[in-house]
Scaffold this active site. Structure first.
Site, PDB file in Angstrom:
ATOM      1  N   GLY A  12       0.842  -1.203   0.000  1.00 34.76           N
ATOM      2  CA  GLY A  12       0.000   0.000   0.000  1.00 34.76           C
ATOM      3  C   GLY A  12       0.870   1.243   0.000  1.00 34.76           C
ATOM      4  N   GLY A  15       3.983   0.910   2.526  1.00 33.10           N
ATOM      5  CA  GLY A  15       5.012  -0.042   2.100  1.00 33.10           C
ATOM      6  C   GLY A  15       5.694   0.398   0.822  1.00 33.10           C
ATOM      7  N   ASP A 215      -3.503  -8.771   9.449  1.00 26.77           N
ATOM      8  CA  ASP A 215      -2.497  -9.845   9.539  1.00 26.77           C
ATOM      9  C   ASP A 215      -1.223  -9.407  10.260  1.00 26.77           C
ATOM     10  OD1 ASP A 215      -4.312 -11.150   7.942  1.00 26.77           O
ATOM     11  OD2 ASP A 215      -3.078 -11.139   6.141  1.00 26.77           O
ATOM     12  N   GLN A 234     -12.006   3.824  14.290  1.00 29.47           N
ATOM     13  CA  GLN A 234     -12.764   4.934  13.687  1.00 29.47           C
ATOM     14  C   GLN A 234     -13.955   4.416  12.896  1.00 29.47           C
ATOM     15  OE1 GLN A 234     -11.133   7.826  10.478  1.00 29.47           O
ATOM     16  NE2 GLN A 234     -11.540   9.000  12.325  1.00 29.47           N
ATOM     17  N   HIS A 236     -16.482   5.702  10.317  1.00 26.93           N
ATOM     18  CA  HIS A 236     -16.661   6.850   9.421  1.00 26.93           C
ATOM     19  C   HIS A 236     -18.145   7.169   9.354  1.00 26.93           C
ATOM     20  CE1 HIS A 236     -16.646   9.326   5.836  1.00 26.93           C
ATOM     21  NE2 HIS A 236     -15.324   9.319   5.826  1.00 26.93           N
ATOM     22  N   GLU A 249     -15.419  11.782   2.813  1.00 24.22           N
ATOM     23  CA  GLU A 249     -15.633  13.041   3.531  1.00 24.22           C
ATOM     24  C   GLU A 249     -15.500  14.238   2.590  1.00 24.22           C
ATOM     25  OE1 GLU A 249     -13.915  13.151   7.423  1.00 24.22           O
ATOM     26  OE2 GLU A 249     -13.522  15.293   7.274  1.00 24.22           O
ATOM     27  N   ARG A 282     -14.765  13.076  12.893  1.00 26.02           N
ATOM     28  CA  ARG A 282     -15.550  11.878  12.593  1.00 26.02           C
ATOM     29  C   ARG A 282     -16.165  11.220  13.819  1.00 26.02           C
ATOM     30  NH1 ARG A 282     -11.525   9.415   7.943  1.00 26.02           N
ATOM     31  NH2 ARG A 282     -12.059  11.033   6.442  1.00 26.02           N
ATOM     32  N   HIS A 348     -13.961   1.990   9.758  1.00 26.26           N
ATOM     33  CA  HIS A 348     -13.179   2.593   8.685  1.00 26.26           C
ATOM     34  C   HIS A 348     -11.673   2.556   8.903  1.00 26.26           C
ATOM     35  CE1 HIS A 348     -12.342   5.295   5.403  1.00 26.26           C
ATOM     36  NE2 HIS A 348     -11.819   6.203   6.193  1.00 26.26           N
ATOM     37  N   GLU A 378      -1.037   2.294   8.354  1.00 28.05           N
ATOM     38  CA  GLU A 378      -2.184   2.072   9.241  1.00 28.05           C
ATOM     39  C   GLU A 378      -1.918   0.984  10.276  1.00 28.05           C
ATOM     40  OE1 GLU A 378      -5.969   2.007   7.256  1.00 28.05           O
ATOM     41  OE2 GLU A 378      -6.989   1.235   9.029  1.00 28.05           O
ATOM     42  N   ARG A 389      -8.689   9.978  14.430  1.00 23.99           N
ATOM     43  CA  ARG A 389      -7.924  10.519  13.308  1.00 23.99           C
ATOM     44  C   ARG A 389      -8.738  11.565  12.552  1.00 23.99           C
ATOM     45  NH1 ARG A 389      -7.638   9.443   7.595  1.00 23.99           N
ATOM     46  NH2 ARG A 389      -9.006   7.634   7.625  1.00 23.99           N
ATOM     47  N   SER A 394      -4.309  10.262   7.182  1.00 28.35           N
ATOM     48  CA  SER A 394      -3.759   8.913   7.114  1.00 28.35           C
ATOM     49  C   SER A 394      -2.869   8.724   5.889  1.00 28.35           C
ATOM     50  CB  SER A 394      -4.885   7.883   7.095  1.00 28.35           C
ATOM     51  OG  SER A 394      -4.345   6.645   6.747  1.00 28.35           O
ATOM     52  N   LEU A 395      -3.344   9.200   4.734  1.00 27.39           N
ATOM     53  CA  LEU A 395      -2.474   9.117   3.555  1.00 27.39           C
ATOM     54  C   LEU A 395      -1.188   9.868   3.866  1.00 27.39           C
ATOM     55  CD1 LEU A 395      -4.920   9.657   0.531  1.00 27.39           C
ATOM     56  CD2 LEU A 395      -4.117   7.530   1.526  1.00 27.39           C
TER      57      LEU A 395
HETATM   58  C1  FAD Z   1     -12.489   3.642   1.260  1.00 26.39           C
HETATM   59  C2  FAD Z   1     -11.388   4.366   1.979  1.00 26.39           C
HETATM   60  C3  FAD Z   1     -11.123   5.689   1.695  1.00 26.39           C
HETATM   61  C4  FAD Z   1     -10.109   6.360   2.365  1.00 26.39           C
HETATM   62  N1  FAD Z   1      -9.875   7.673   2.062  1.00 26.39           N
HETATM   63  C5  FAD Z   1      -8.848   8.314   2.675  1.00 26.39           C
HETATM   64  C6  FAD Z   1      -8.527   9.665   2.331  1.00 26.39           C
HETATM   65  O1  FAD Z   1      -9.139  10.279   1.463  1.00 26.39           O
HETATM   66  N2  FAD Z   1      -7.506  10.265   2.988  1.00 26.39           N
HETATM   67  C7  FAD Z   1      -6.782   9.621   3.951  1.00 26.39           C
HETATM   68  O2  FAD Z   1      -5.859  10.214   4.500  1.00 26.39           O
HETATM   69  N3  FAD Z   1      -7.047   8.339   4.268  1.00 26.39           N
HETATM   70  C8  FAD Z   1      -8.051   7.665   3.656  1.00 26.39           C
HETATM   71  N4  FAD Z   1      -8.318   6.373   3.991  1.00 26.39           N
HETATM   72  C9  FAD Z   1      -7.399   5.658   4.896  1.00 26.39           C
HETATM   73  C10 FAD Z   1      -6.146   5.273   4.125  1.00 26.39           C
HETATM   74  O3  FAD Z   1      -6.462   4.999   2.796  1.00 26.39           O
HETATM   75  C11 FAD Z   1      -5.455   4.050   4.708  1.00 26.39           C
HETATM   76  O4  FAD Z   1      -5.281   4.205   6.080  1.00 26.39           O
HETATM   77  C12 FAD Z   1      -4.085   3.855   4.068  1.00 26.39           C
HETATM   78  O5  FAD Z   1      -4.170   3.879   2.672  1.00 26.39           O
HETATM   79  C13 FAD Z   1      -3.454   2.558   4.539  1.00 26.39           C
HETATM   80  O6  FAD Z   1      -2.293   2.319   3.796  1.00 26.39           O
HETATM   81  P1  FAD Z   1      -1.272   1.178   4.210  1.00 26.39           P
HETATM   82  O7  FAD Z   1      -0.144   1.260   3.255  1.00 26.39           O
HETATM   83  O8  FAD Z   1      -0.976   1.277   5.645  1.00 26.39           O
HETATM   84  O9  FAD Z   1      -2.101  -0.179   4.017  1.00 26.39           O
HETATM   85  P2  FAD Z   1      -2.925  -0.784   2.764  1.00 26.39           P
HETATM   86  O10 FAD Z   1      -3.061   0.156   1.651  1.00 26.39           O
HETATM   87  O11 FAD Z   1      -4.152  -1.365   3.360  1.00 26.39           O
HETATM   88  O12 FAD Z   1      -1.990  -1.952   2.265  1.00 26.39           O
HETATM   89  C14 FAD Z   1      -1.769  -3.128   3.024  1.00 26.39           C
HETATM   90  C15 FAD Z   1      -0.821  -4.021   2.253  1.00 26.39           C
HETATM   91  O13 FAD Z   1      -0.418  -5.101   3.073  1.00 26.39           O
HETATM   92  C16 FAD Z   1      -0.457  -6.300   2.343  1.00 26.39           C
HETATM   93  N5  FAD Z   1      -0.675  -7.408   3.279  1.00 26.39           N
HETATM   94  C17 FAD Z   1      -1.553  -7.473   4.309  1.00 26.39           C
HETATM   95  N6  FAD Z   1      -1.444  -8.653   4.943  1.00 26.39           N
HETATM   96  C18 FAD Z   1      -0.475  -9.361   4.294  1.00 26.39           C
HETATM   97  C19 FAD Z   1       0.089 -10.653   4.460  1.00 26.39           C
HETATM   98  N7  FAD Z   1      -0.313 -11.482   5.416  1.00 26.39           N
HETATM   99  N8  FAD Z   1       1.051 -11.041   3.598  1.00 26.39           N
HETATM  100  C20 FAD Z   1       1.469 -10.234   2.602  1.00 26.39           C
HETATM  101  N9  FAD Z   1       0.965  -8.999   2.406  1.00 26.39           N
HETATM  102  C21 FAD Z   1       0.016  -8.565   3.242  1.00 26.39           C
HETATM  103  C22 FAD Z   1      -1.600  -6.110   1.362  1.00 26.39           C
HETATM  104  O14 FAD Z   1      -1.437  -6.958   0.252  1.00 26.39           O
HETATM  105  C23 FAD Z   1      -1.423  -4.629   0.998  1.00 26.39           C
HETATM  106  O15 FAD Z   1      -0.487  -4.503  -0.044  1.00 26.39           O
HETATM  107  C24 FAD Z   1      -9.344   5.688   3.337  1.00 26.39           C
HETATM  108  C25 FAD Z   1      -9.590   4.353   3.614  1.00 26.39           C
HETATM  109  C26 FAD Z   1     -10.620   3.712   2.966  1.00 26.39           C
HETATM  110  C27 FAD Z   1     -10.899   2.282   3.343  1.00 26.39           C
END
Ligand code: FAD
Length: 583
Positions: A12, A15, A215, A234, A236, A249, A282, A348, A378, A389, A394-395
């Site tokens: 994500g 990472g 996980d 959270q 939403h 939002e 929120r 959320h 996250e 939050r 978060s982004l």
């Molecule tokens: C619908 C939605 C809209 C949002 N809008 C906003 C916004 O506008 N602004 C904002 O700031 N935040 C927003 N958020 C929150 C924000 O998007 C997330 O908190 C953030 O993108 C999380 O990113 P991350 O890289 O931590 O995890 P993620 O993007 O969830 O990525 C997790 C990664 O871990 C990998 N993974 C997980 N478990 C395993 C495993 N066991 N083995 C191998 N790989 C694994 C997955 O394959 C994935 O690649 C939103 C969230 C949602 C759900």
């Protein structure tokens, strides 16, 4: 055994930003990224509304005000040193994203456009229409590929290698299996970064994707390390009813109204939200919606209220929030140009997670860094969000701390030898685990057990909580765990893309994470941010201005705590000392 200097779990925003940062700054290091889905299908791609930064393109903003809004929004639980890093670095990381090729929406003068978001004093959310995560994640992954990072997509990490080494007990790698071929491998590294995202699937209504099963949190708890502030979930305010997918939002940022069955903009009726109205934070907005519904003012007495954008007009709806309109049409059959959208709160975001310091090093129960182990995004709790939050933060966290993690990882591994691992026992153990799972011939289907957990979490640990409901919930989780251990049925025996097998393992993560959330919620006897205890309705700084740690010891979840960093008080005592939270 596959070796990399640095291993990143998760593709994500956090990472992939971290991996890219290693590749950019330390081209001589080898970086591997493992993801159970294609990285561009990570939940980050679904982020819509924006990413916050005091760019000053619209208002005369500054990082200290961004920090203040974030800390007030957190109900004063955020670590102030982390918030300082987050908000001070924000403008620079946005410009950096633009240089990587991210196409942000523009204001009329050509600068990056910024929109208002709940709890933020100024218009500070930068965006790419309402597809911001999509725009950013694509560029990060493209750039990572260009710079030669190795991506293992559709590999599932099932264990951490955590054992004695030259620096005491340390993380030396992971065990993963390929979803495509079922091949098991030990991946060895000088340092591992956990960036596995959230756990929305613990609840029955969520905006999160199917892969958000916590996980990384479970893997960390499995090796006896603590998770921090897990009670803060959270909800939403605007999940599309009944499916729960997110209506961003950004829609309220563009001026949408929340309306109850009487046709009132009910946010005005609550003293805490009457000034900021729909743009209150929120936790407050979700509680108000839940109250309207409980008191019978949901639409037609039902489980939802209306989100109304009709007054914005067709043109603005189509240019600023096209995706929200599309979702309404596709998933609820409602065109928001002509009709209000039915919405209710949806699980959320995880404020809690794996505790880290500002350099993304994972901390043990004694607050000391664990050798070889980092976390960001996250799944981590560097504690910039505290108890609640703010949207668009978060982004920002993923990009700021992802980039920083990459820099720190590069530095960290520079003088660290490749750890020694005997891989065979790990391979045998993983093989036995998978075979045992495939041999489960009980009567309970994965979907049924999962549903039982999700319903229990929602009923006993939702927006409002109390002692008895939480205790009953914990007992129910015990029963569900027994059912999982003794009565699970896994039908599919195939070795190619066996999704049932993966879901069975993911369900174990959901159970562990659910139990830690519930235990942490039971231990915090106050209401703060997203954690609302009906039996303890006030915030209690004297006893609870501290982080909760939840960890598994001898099969039992235990809790302890650690202090909150209040360092910004040294810069501006008047602003950063905890006060009653009003908007
Ligand atoms: C619908 C939605 C809209 C949002 N809008 C906003 C916004 O506008 N602004 C904002 O700031 N935040 C927003 N958020 C929150 C924000 O998007 C997330 O908190 C953030 O993108 C999380 O990113 P991350 O890289 O931590 O995890 P993620 O993007 O969830 O990525 C997790 C990664 O871990 C990998 N993974 C997980 N478990 C395993 C495993 N066991 N083995 C191998 N790989 C694994 C997955 O394959 C994935 O690649 C939103 C969230 C949602 C759900």
């Amino acid at each position: 055994m596959i070796d990399h200097d640095v291993l990143i779990i998760g593709g994500g925003l956090a990472g992939s930003r971290a991996a890219l940062s290693v590749a950019q700054n330390y081209p001589h290091l080898s970086v591997g990224l493992i993801s159970k889905v294609h990285p561009i299908r990570s939940h980050s791609v679904a982020a819509q509304g924006g990413i916050a930064a005091s760019l000053k393109n619209v208002d005369n903003d500054d990082w200290l005000t961004h920090a203040f809004d974030t800390i007030k929004g957190s109900d004063y639980l955020a670590d102030q040193n982390s918030v300082q890093v987050l908000t001070q670095s924000a403008p620079e990381v946005i410009i950096d994203l633009e240089h990587l090729g991210v196409l942000f929406s523009r204001a009329e003068d050509g600068k990056i456009a910024q929109r208002p978001f709940g709890g933020h004093t100024y218009s500070r959310a930068c965006y790419a229409a309402d597809k911001t995560g999509h725009a950013i994640l694509h560029e990060l992954v493209m750039n990572l590929r260009r710079l030669g990072g190795t991506i293992y997509q559709e590999w599932y990490v099932m264990d951490l290698v955590y054992e004695d080494g030259t620096n005491g007990t340390e993380v030396k790698g992971v065990v993963a299996y390929s979803l495509e071929t079922s091949q098991i491998e030990v991946f060895r590294a000088k340092a591992v970064l956990m960036a596995t995202g959230g756990y929305g699937r613990v609840f029955n209504t969520t905006s999160n994707d199917l892969a958000s099963t916590g996980d990384g949190l479970c893997l960390t708890a499995n090796i006896g390390l603590p998770l921090q502030d897990m009670e803060f979930v959270q909800f939403h305010p605007t999940g599309l009813y009944p499916v729960g997918v997110l209506i961003s939002e950004a829609v309220r940022g563009e001026g949408a109204y929340l309306i109850n069955d009487l046709g009132d903009r009910f946010m005005a009726n609550y003293p805490i939200s009457k000034n900021r109205m729909e743009l209150s934070p929120r936790d407050i907005t979700s509680r108000n919606i839940a109250c309207e519904i409980m008191e019978g003012r949901g639409i037609n007495g039902g489980n939802y209220v209306y989100l109304d954008v009709r007054h914005l007009g067709r043109e603005k709806i189509l240019s600023r929030i096209p995706f929200a309109r599309e979702e309404g049409l596709r998933l609820a059959g409602v065109d928001c140009i002509d009709h209000p959208l039915p919405v209710r709160p949806t699980a959320h975001y995880s404020m809690g997670g794996i505790p880290t310091n500002i350099n993304c090093q994972v901390l043990g129960v004694d607050s000391q860094p664990i050798a070889g182990f980092f976390a960001a995004g996250e799944t981590a709790c560097v504690s910039v969000h505290g108890a609640n939050r703010l949207g668009a933060n978060s982004l920002l966290e993923c990009v700021v701390f992802g980039k920083r993690a990459g820099e720190k990882l590069g530095e960290y591994v520079s003088d660290r030898p490749m750890p020694k691992i005997v891989s065979r026992p790990y391979l045998i153990d993983a093989d036995t685990k998978l075979k045992r799972m495939l041999a489960k011939q009980g009567t309970s289907r994965i979907a049924d057990i999962r549903q039982q957990l999700q319903d229990t979490m929602t009923e006993h640990c939702g927006i409002f909580r109390d002692d008895q409901r939480l205790k009953d919930g914990l007992q129910k989780i015990q029963t569900i765990c027994d059912r999982y251990d003794h009565d699970l049925l896994v039908d599919d025996r195939s070795t190619v893309f066996n999704m049932e097998l993966m879901q069975a393992i993911e369900l174990r993560s959901l159970l562990t994470v659910g139990e830690i959330i519930m235990s942490s919620a039971l231990s915090r006897k106050e209401s703060r941010g997203a954690h609302s205890r009906e039996d303890y309705p006030s915030r209690d700084d004297a006893n609870y201005l501290k982080h909760t740690l939840g960890y598994v010891e001898n099969g039992q979840v235990k809790t302890s705590d650690r202090p909150v960093d209040m360092s910004l008080q040294n810069i501006d005592r008047d602003r950063f000392t905890p006060q009653e939270r009003k908007y």
